[in-house]
Design a protein around this motif. Structure first.
Motif, PDB file in Angstrom:
ATOM      1  N   ARG A  26      30.639  47.017  40.419  1.00  0.00           N
ATOM      2  CA  ARG A  26      31.971  46.449  40.252  1.00  0.00           C
ATOM      3  C   ARG A  26      31.922  45.085  39.591  1.00  0.00           C
ATOM      4  NH1 ARG A  26      35.821  48.908  43.505  1.00  0.00           N
ATOM      5  NH2 ARG A  26      37.059  47.017  43.678  1.00  0.00           N
ATOM      6  N   GLU A  27      30.851  44.337  39.809  1.00  0.00           N
ATOM      7  CA  GLU A  27      30.741  42.991  39.234  1.00  0.00           C
ATOM      8  C   GLU A  27      29.767  42.955  38.057  1.00  0.00           C
ATOM      9  OE1 GLU A  27      32.560  40.410  40.054  1.00  0.00           O
ATOM     10  OE2 GLU A  27      33.568  41.274  41.791  1.00  0.00           O
TER      11      GLU A  27
ATOM     12  N   ARG B  99      29.091  46.580  31.456  1.00  0.00           N
ATOM     13  CA  ARG B  99      30.063  46.978  32.469  1.00  0.00           C
ATOM     14  C   ARG B  99      30.575  48.349  32.068  1.00  0.00           C
ATOM     15  NH1 ARG B  99      32.988  42.438  35.627  1.00  0.00           N
ATOM     16  NH2 ARG B  99      31.124  41.594  34.693  1.00  0.00           N
TER      17      ARG B  99
ATOM     18  N   PRO C  55      30.178  38.724  29.047  1.00  0.00           N
ATOM     19  CA  PRO C  55      30.754  40.020  28.692  1.00  0.00           C
ATOM     20  C   PRO C  55      29.610  40.952  28.326  1.00  0.00           C
ATOM     21  CG  PRO C  55      31.050  38.458  26.898  1.00  0.00           C
ATOM     22  CD  PRO C  55      30.267  37.753  27.965  1.00  0.00           C
TER      23      PRO C  55
ATOM     24  N   ARG D 297      41.291  42.782  42.468  1.00  0.00           N
ATOM     25  CA  ARG D 297      40.136  43.670  42.326  1.00  0.00           C
ATOM     26  C   ARG D 297      39.778  44.325  43.644  1.00  0.00           C
ATOM     27  NH1 ARG D 297      37.158  42.727  37.672  1.00  0.00           N
ATOM     28  NH2 ARG D 297      35.207  43.362  38.608  1.00  0.00           N
ATOM     29  N   GLU D 298      40.035  43.646  44.764  1.00  0.00           N
ATOM     30  CA  GLU D 298      39.687  44.196  46.071  1.00  0.00           C
ATOM     31  C   GLU D 298      40.918  44.688  46.842  1.00  0.00           C
ATOM     32  OE1 GLU D 298      36.658  44.701  47.193  1.00  0.00           O
ATOM     33  OE2 GLU D 298      35.564  43.698  45.591  1.00  0.00           O
TER      34      GLU D 298
ATOM     35  N   ARG E 294      36.345  31.387  35.917  1.00  0.00           N
ATOM     36  CA  ARG E 294      35.159  30.782  36.483  1.00  0.00           C
ATOM     37  C   ARG E 294      35.492  29.334  36.840  1.00  0.00           C
ATOM     38  NH1 ARG E 294      29.271  30.568  33.395  1.00  0.00           N
ATOM     39  NH2 ARG E 294      28.133  29.600  35.131  1.00  0.00           N
TER      40      ARG E 294
ATOM     41  N   TRP F  66      36.972  32.769  26.602  1.00  0.00           N
ATOM     42  CA  TRP F  66      35.911  33.203  25.697  1.00  0.00           C
ATOM     43  C   TRP F  66      36.399  33.141  24.248  1.00  0.00           C
ATOM     44  CZ3 TRP F  66      30.927  34.142  26.706  1.00  0.00           C
ATOM     45  CH2 TRP F  66      30.179  34.867  25.780  1.00  0.00           C
TER      46      TRP F  66
ATOM     47  N   HIS G 293      25.798  35.005  35.288  1.00  0.00           N
ATOM     48  CA  HIS G 293      25.517  36.347  34.762  1.00  0.00           C
ATOM     49  C   HIS G 293      26.705  37.298  34.934  1.00  0.00           C
ATOM     50  CE1 HIS G 293      21.364  35.905  33.404  1.00  0.00           C
ATOM     51  NE2 HIS G 293      21.258  35.001  34.357  1.00  0.00           N
ATOM     52  N   ARG G 294      27.481  37.110  36.003  1.00  0.00           N
ATOM     53  CA  ARG G 294      28.685  37.931  36.169  1.00  0.00           C
ATOM     54  C   ARG G 294      29.723  37.638  35.085  1.00  0.00           C
ATOM     55  NH1 ARG G 294      30.415  37.672  42.590  1.00  0.00           N
ATOM     56  NH2 ARG G 294      28.861  39.160  43.344  1.00  0.00           N
ATOM     57  N   SER G 295      29.696  36.410  34.558  1.00  0.00           N
ATOM     58  CA  SER G 295      30.740  35.992  33.613  1.00  0.00           C
ATOM     59  C   SER G 295      30.479  36.455  32.193  1.00  0.00           C
ATOM     60  CB  SER G 295      30.860  34.468  33.607  1.00  0.00           C
ATOM     61  OG  SER G 295      31.143  33.995  34.888  1.00  0.00           O
TER      62      SER G 295
ATOM     63  N   HIS H 105      28.606  43.001  47.304  1.00  0.00           N
ATOM     64  CA  HIS H 105      28.301  43.073  45.878  1.00  0.00           C
ATOM     65  C   HIS H 105      27.376  41.979  45.351  1.00  0.00           C
ATOM     66  CE1 HIS H 105      31.247  45.995  46.441  1.00  0.00           C
ATOM     67  NE2 HIS H 105      32.309  45.259  46.253  1.00  0.00           N
TER      68      HIS H 105
ATOM     69  N   ARG I 165      40.355  36.956  36.360  1.00  0.00           N
ATOM     70  CA  ARG I 165      39.720  35.905  37.136  1.00  0.00           C
ATOM     71  C   ARG I 165      39.142  34.879  36.202  1.00  0.00           C
ATOM     72  NH1 ARG I 165      35.302  38.978  39.244  1.00  0.00           N
ATOM     73  NH2 ARG I 165      34.202  40.060  37.620  1.00  0.00           N
TER      74      ARG I 165
ATOM     75  N   ILE J 165      36.761  36.341  30.972  1.00  0.00           N
ATOM     76  CA  ILE J 165      36.658  35.342  32.027  1.00  0.00           C
ATOM     77  C   ILE J 165      36.690  33.961  31.389  1.00  0.00           C
ATOM     78  CG2 ILE J 165      35.131  34.386  33.781  1.00  0.00           C
ATOM     79  CD1 ILE J 165      34.211  37.261  34.338  1.00  0.00           C
TER      80      ILE J 165
ATOM     81  N   LEU K 151      33.849  32.772  40.583  1.00  0.00           N
ATOM     82  CA  LEU K 151      34.963  33.484  39.959  1.00  0.00           C
ATOM     83  C   LEU K 151      36.090  33.622  40.973  1.00  0.00           C
ATOM     84  CD1 LEU K 151      33.014  36.356  38.148  1.00  0.00           C
ATOM     85  CD2 LEU K 151      33.812  34.195  37.188  1.00  0.00           C
TER      86      LEU K 151
END
Lengths: 478, 478
Positions: free
Chosen positions: A363-364, A281, A278, B363-364, B180, B135, A274-276, A453, B178, B95, B166
């Protein structure tokens, strides 16, 4: 300086430094309210100097560039441009510290709480972590006094942190805000002086306080949720002769050897998937460029239909805080929120039903949230969310394992309250779940909470409540 | 379709679908190079249409808005404004998937590798994961053919991922990029047809290939580093009668019960501390606004002193790839990099010395990097970094546990190569470390690598190399 009496009654009532049980905590809060007050009065947004509108962007900013600002966020949904939107949001890039000092006394974990008044609290004073400070606070931008106990948290220290992790906050209201959640162990509580407004209480008592409306503040709850399960204490071990089915299921759920419905590696893969995508965001935009359903008056910024929230001005008069008087913008939600988890015993282990929650401020892009997280007064529809909303609101009282109305952060939000609930599903828990929902154990959530996160702030309050289920129910029965 | 012969020799040499040992792998790469070629020719940045300069920002962009763009990043150091800087950087928000298909054959983990040509590779073909796709690749923006085996990775699947996380890439060259990282297990390798350009090889052989220059590509190495230790295989168990001290120390380092010098909770706290400091964090800016030490000519963008890297144009002619010919900008490093870890046996367990590595593209803000990560031709100074650089470059050969020159990502970087080294400290490993350095075990790194953004891509190559130490040294001795 207090020395700890290790006799049978280690918390003499006449000394306010150690509080034993709800009665003493309640009395202490009443007493503290007499000496520490924060009065917030509504004023117009045009009357909160030195806060002012940035002429270019329309953002509400402080001339120092510190604290926070009210800006805008835009969400572009690539698959559904018509549903893209923008809105006001608070940007506070500074990482604050939310830190508890803790110590073991007679084998029981105790934490040093603060009776803290915040302008947004509906009831003035609430229990907060020992330290609750932003960078501006502790570098003196505030122009206020120094933050007590800060040295235990703000410098590199060795081997005394049980918790030290950045976690997000309300992502519909804050843009990528996170705070440093900490718990630092003292060898001996007598290492520190207990200052006025502070007191030691047992961890179990803090869990019990969660059942009282608006007593444990959001910052205390989020730190509490990150507590490593091995540190929670002896009460996690099944007590001989206990007959409380839920307490037993909770203890199993906390146990590293308990069998989860879905292995952690699969939970992680599901989150990564799910984070991947697009998807949702947020991108920061100027406040004066947000959708025109957001109306700006000299008084406030509000949604044309009265939905979501308003940005308002307040004048704050404080006694017992760093600065005596100031003005600031605040975010005032339009209505009370609801955050609820379905819970079920699967193979004797308590599982919570969590959901992939997207929000513009993460952030994610997504974090795990409760089964249901919404503003019921503004919700509608026939989606999965509506189905679960119906389930958590229509449950009979005997299936409600936890219920409490609690306040959100009182420094930025004005009277923001959320009804928190854990509702047990006793008849055939749903196992064939819609995409974006999953059953997890408390041990799995505990592993995720060691890292940033993964779990949102609303779910974290429910995790802390679930940890406390074993303890709090025993009190109820007693 | 291949069926697996479970007899003594399951990999008949006449069939190229299963490769056994380095000889066969080398031969297959030579053979593949005859049918798959990618030729990159330098052209001017003014000659890479349809790529063009955005008139507003000066960024180098593709008219589709896809792929990537060359933009700028600015780093403001609050404590040291004079050392703040800006530079060109690649922005690729999509990603991508880096995925291995894997299967157990006779108890040994095998992976399906691809012999993949990339324009930036100094030697054409390298071993890559089964799928390496952005993608844009797999949604067809590229206008190319579909990506083989993609369906195993791009859709939600259940319980077959051993790796799904990721991870970041080179943060001095990429802005918050990043990918996957995935490894998906097949019940039976015969589930999939082995297409031309693909072959099954044993995990041990892939580790052995790491010792050969420019054979295992960066994408394969990063996935490999995330492999859960329990999955690596039987060879991690100490073999009876083994006399290899290092192999034994590595096995102990991989073991969940081995005693690390510093507990994980403390490592996490140390990382959180450094993440919380308001320090090195990059903000994207227009390419035409970066510092004027970056000079733009029709030919390229370069540093006025020839430092760091150039942005150049290339014309790519490909056979055996999705599209026959294209042009694109690439980043060409000025010199070979060095990424090296000191290693030491502490209480019989191999530890690696890692460092808090800040970089504008993380990112961090920071991730864990190797002890030393620099471009030796451009390094100078008397800092801790210089001290460790001296140690890793001056070590006698018998203390060099791993050494190999390997290529970085060949789709964006032109002939980017890094010398990777693991150097053993045998005399009194330093235990009183400068701030920002710490000894960790491979098991601790394995735990961190289940999550995003803890370990940088250079350290990940060294982690994969360290995993392979036990195996590869046995081959050397044989």
């Amino acid at each position: 300086m207090t020395t700890v009496d290790s006799e049978r009654h280690p918390h003499p009532v006449e000394c306010r430094e150690w509080l034993d049980g709800l009665e003493e905590i309640r009395a202490w809060l009443v007493e503290s309210a007499a000496t520490t007050q924060v009065l917030a009065t509504a004023v117009g947004l045009d009357d909160i100097a030195p806060w002012a509108e940035d002429p270019q962007t329309g953002d509400l900013v402080h001339p120092s560039g510190h604290f926070f600002r009210v800006t805008g966020v835009r969400v572009d949904l690539p698959d559904d441009p018509a549903r893209s939107w923008s809105q006001p949001i608070i940007d506070q890039p500074e990482i604050g510290i939310l830190g508890f000092l803790a110590a073991r006394v007679e084998g029981r974990l105790h934490v040093l709480v603060q009776a803290k008044a915040e302008p947004g609290n509906c009831n003035g004073i609430q229990l907060s972590p020992t330290v609750q400070a932003t960078w501006s606070n502790y570098t003196g931008v505030h122009g206020g006094s120094s933050v007590p106990y800060l040295s235990y948290f703000a410098t590199e220290h060795e081997g005394r942190s049980l918790i030290d992790v950045l976690q997000s906050e309300q992502a519909a209201w804050f843009y990528q805000k996170r705070n440093r959640n900490m718990l630092v162990m003292l060898e001996d509580p007598a290492e520190v002086e207990v200052l006025p407004g502070f007191a030691w209480i047992a961890l179990e008592d803090l869990y019990r306080c969660l059942l009282e409306a608006d007593v444990v503040n959001m910052d205390a709850r989020t730190v509490l949720s990150c507590l490593p399960l091995h540190a929670i204490g002896g009460w996690v071990e099944p007590e001989p002769g206990t007959d409380d089915r839920i307490a037993t299921a909770v203890r199993r759920s906390l146990h590293p050897e308990s069998v989860p419905r879905v292995p952690l590696v699969e939970i992680l893969s599901w989150i990564t998937h799910h984070r991947s995508m697009p998807g949702l965001r947020g991108t920061m935009v100027a406040l004066n460029s947000v959708d025109d359903v957001w109306v700006r008056t000299p008084q406030c910024i509000r949604h044309v239909e009265g939905r979501h929230f308003e940005i308002v001005g307040v004048r704050v008069e404080a006694r017992g805080r760093e600065v005596g008087e100031w003005r600031q913008p605040m975010l005032a939600p339009a209505a009370e929120g609801l955050a609820a988890c379905l819970a079920a015993e699967l193979d004797g282990v308590l599982h919570l039903l969590v959901r992939i929650a997207p929000s513009p401020g993460y952030r994610e892009g997504v974090e795990l949230g409760p089964t249901v997280q919404c503003v019921p007064a503004q919700s509608s529809g026939v989606t999965d969310a509506a189905h679960y909303l119906e389930r958590v609101t229509s449950a009979p009282p005997e299936h409600v394992l936890f219920e409490s109305v609690l306040s959100e952060e009182g420094g930025r939000f004005l009277r923001a309250r959320t009804a928190y609930r854990i509702v047990e599903v006793t008849d055939d828990p749903p196992l064939d779940l819609p995409s974006g929902y999953q059953w997890v154990t408390l041990h799995q959530m505990g592993t995720l909470l060691q890292h940033s996160h993964y779990v949102n702030v609303e779910a974290r309050t429910l995790i802390a409540a679930a940890h406390g289920l074993a303890v709090a129910r025993e009190v109820e029965r007693a």
